[in-house]
Design a protein around this motif. Structure first.
Motif, PDB file in Angstrom:
ATOM      1  N   GLU A 177      32.849  -6.071  22.793  1.00 42.01           N
ATOM      2  CA  GLU A 177      32.980  -5.222  23.969  1.00 42.01           C
ATOM      3  C   GLU A 177      33.806  -3.980  23.651  1.00 42.01           C
ATOM      4  OE1 GLU A 177      34.445  -7.527  27.235  1.00 42.01           O
ATOM      5  OE2 GLU A 177      32.523  -8.527  27.580  1.00 42.01           O
TER       6      GLU A 177
ATOM      7  N   VAL B  62      32.322  -3.162  30.963  1.00 43.65           N
ATOM      8  CA  VAL B  62      31.437  -3.449  29.838  1.00 43.65           C
ATOM      9  C   VAL B  62      31.365  -4.967  29.716  1.00 43.65           C
ATOM     10  CG1 VAL B  62      31.079  -3.258  27.351  1.00 43.65           C
ATOM     11  CG2 VAL B  62      32.051  -1.328  28.620  1.00 43.65           C
ATOM     12  N   ARG B  63      30.172  -5.506  29.782  1.00 47.62           N
ATOM     13  CA  ARG B  63      29.990  -6.956  29.724  1.00 47.62           C
ATOM     14  C   ARG B  63      29.003  -7.313  28.622  1.00 47.62           C
ATOM     15  NH1 ARG B  63      33.921  -6.555  32.146  1.00 47.62           N
ATOM     16  NH2 ARG B  63      34.445  -7.210  34.262  1.00 47.62           N
ATOM     17  N   LEU B  64      29.451  -8.158  27.691  1.00 48.35           N
ATOM     18  CA  LEU B  64      28.632  -8.583  26.562  1.00 48.35           C
ATOM     19  C   LEU B  64      28.133  -9.998  26.813  1.00 48.35           C
ATOM     20  CD1 LEU B  64      27.780  -7.608  23.680  1.00 48.35           C
ATOM     21  CD2 LEU B  64      29.783  -8.836  22.826  1.00 48.35           C
ATOM     22  N   HIS B  65      26.819 -10.238  26.611  1.00 48.13           N
ATOM     23  CA  HIS B  65      26.218 -11.542  26.881  1.00 48.13           C
ATOM     24  C   HIS B  65      25.375 -11.976  25.678  1.00 48.13           C
ATOM     25  CE1 HIS B  65      27.285 -11.194  31.173  1.00 48.13           C
ATOM     26  NE2 HIS B  65      26.915  -9.931  31.049  1.00 48.13           N
TER      27      HIS B  65
ATOM     28  N   ALA C 146      24.095  -6.183  26.458  1.00 43.47           N
ATOM     29  CA  ALA C 146      25.281  -5.763  27.208  1.00 43.47           C
ATOM     30  C   ALA C 146      24.880  -4.980  28.442  1.00 43.47           C
ATOM     31  CB  ALA C 146      26.198  -4.912  26.337  1.00 43.47           C
TER      32      ALA C 146
ATOM     33  N   TYR D 112      23.141 -10.240  20.891  1.00 45.74           N
ATOM     34  CA  TYR D 112      23.684 -10.059  22.231  1.00 45.74           C
ATOM     35  C   TYR D 112      22.962  -8.923  22.951  1.00 45.74           C
ATOM     36  CZ  TYR D 112      27.660 -12.791  20.504  1.00 45.74           C
ATOM     37  OH  TYR D 112      28.448 -13.780  19.975  1.00 45.74           O
TER      38      TYR D 112
END
Length: 272
Positions: A28, A44-47, A59, A57
């Motif tokens: 992130e 900011v979101r990381l998945h 984001a 990933y």
């Protein structure tokens, strides 16, 4: 073209980017450094990818400004940025209805946004009054406290904080109320300090809700006062305000739906 920004959680289409093709070592922090170059970021979101999509990933990067999001999408799409392979960056044009809630920003986010558009020296704030209002809870609670029921004791404080933006001739006030239960193991003093700090933070957030930032294409910023009705907190003189708070039952909407998790040690914060 001008874009209007509120001190609220950004919602609506065009402010969120979907970033695909992130490698397994993406972070992130790296995303934040790359995309904040185009404007201030709300989140900011990381998945992790779904199993069928393979390792890696994706984001979600959310901007306050739709204009900044569009610039970032055009500049970053099909570019490697901080990794070897190119990323796919898409502009999200649809959002589910539950994401459209117009929630107030907490005080930390308000300060980040104000510092970016107004400058660290472009605004300041001060506490007008900070009062213990625990006594307004009613006779029933007083009777319980008299019996020694410390487990049910709560410390409640009210704060009025003034926000000034001198370059634009803006001076508004926000009201914040915080209530904290008294933990028998930590004592009343700890609860009192927590309630005071939270009330101060909420008051600053509420003050920022009364202004709008109007950002022009050339980067210049105007500030507008947007209180929809006559506001006693803004209209009364400081002496009148302090006296009013001592005798009324506080018929104000004081809760910040976005929440306040920060605890600050200095109440008199400024933009610098």
């Amino acid at each position: 073209m001008a874009e209007v920004l509120e001190f609220r959680v950004p919602s609506g289409p065009g402010r969120t980017l979907l970033v695909l093709g992130l490698e397994t070592d993406a972070t992130e922090h790296a995303l934040y450094l790359a995309f904040s170059a185009f404007g201030p970021l709300y989140s900011v979101r990381l998945h992790r990818n779904a199993a069928v999509a393979g390792p890696g990933y994706y984001a979600l990067v959310k901007y306050y400004s739709a204009r900044d999001a569009r610039r970032a999408q055009l500049a970053c799409d099909r570019q490697p940025l901080f990794q070897k392979s190119a990323l796919k960056v898409c502009l999200c044009t649809r959002q589910r209805s539950f994401l459209q809630q117009n929630l107030a920003l907490n005080s930390s986010k308000c300060q980040e946004l104000a510092n970016h558009y107004l400058g660290f020296n472009g605004w300041s704030s001060r506490i007008v009054t900070l009062q213990d209002i625990s006594g307004f809870e009613g006779e029933e609670n007083d009777e319980e406290d008299a019996r020694g029921s410390t487990g049910s004791q709560r410390c409640k404080y009210l704060c009025v904080r003034e926000l000034t933006i001198p370059q634009h001739g803006i001076c508004v006030r926000g009201l914040g109320v915080a209530e904290v239960p008294v933990d028998p193991g930590e004592g009343f003093l700890t609860a009192m300090r927590s309630a005071q700090k939270l009330a101060v933070l909420k008051a600053l957030s509420e003050a920022f809700q009364k202004i709008l930032l109007v950002v022009l294409e050339n980067g210049k910023v105007a500030v507008e006062y947007v209180s929809s009705q006559e506001d006693l907190v803004d209209c009364l003189a400081e002496e009148e305000l302090k006296g009013l708070l001592q005798v009324t039952d506080l018929p104000f909407l004081q809760l910040n739906p976005d929440g306040e998790e920060e605890i600050l040690s200095d109440f008199s914060m400024e933009g610098d």
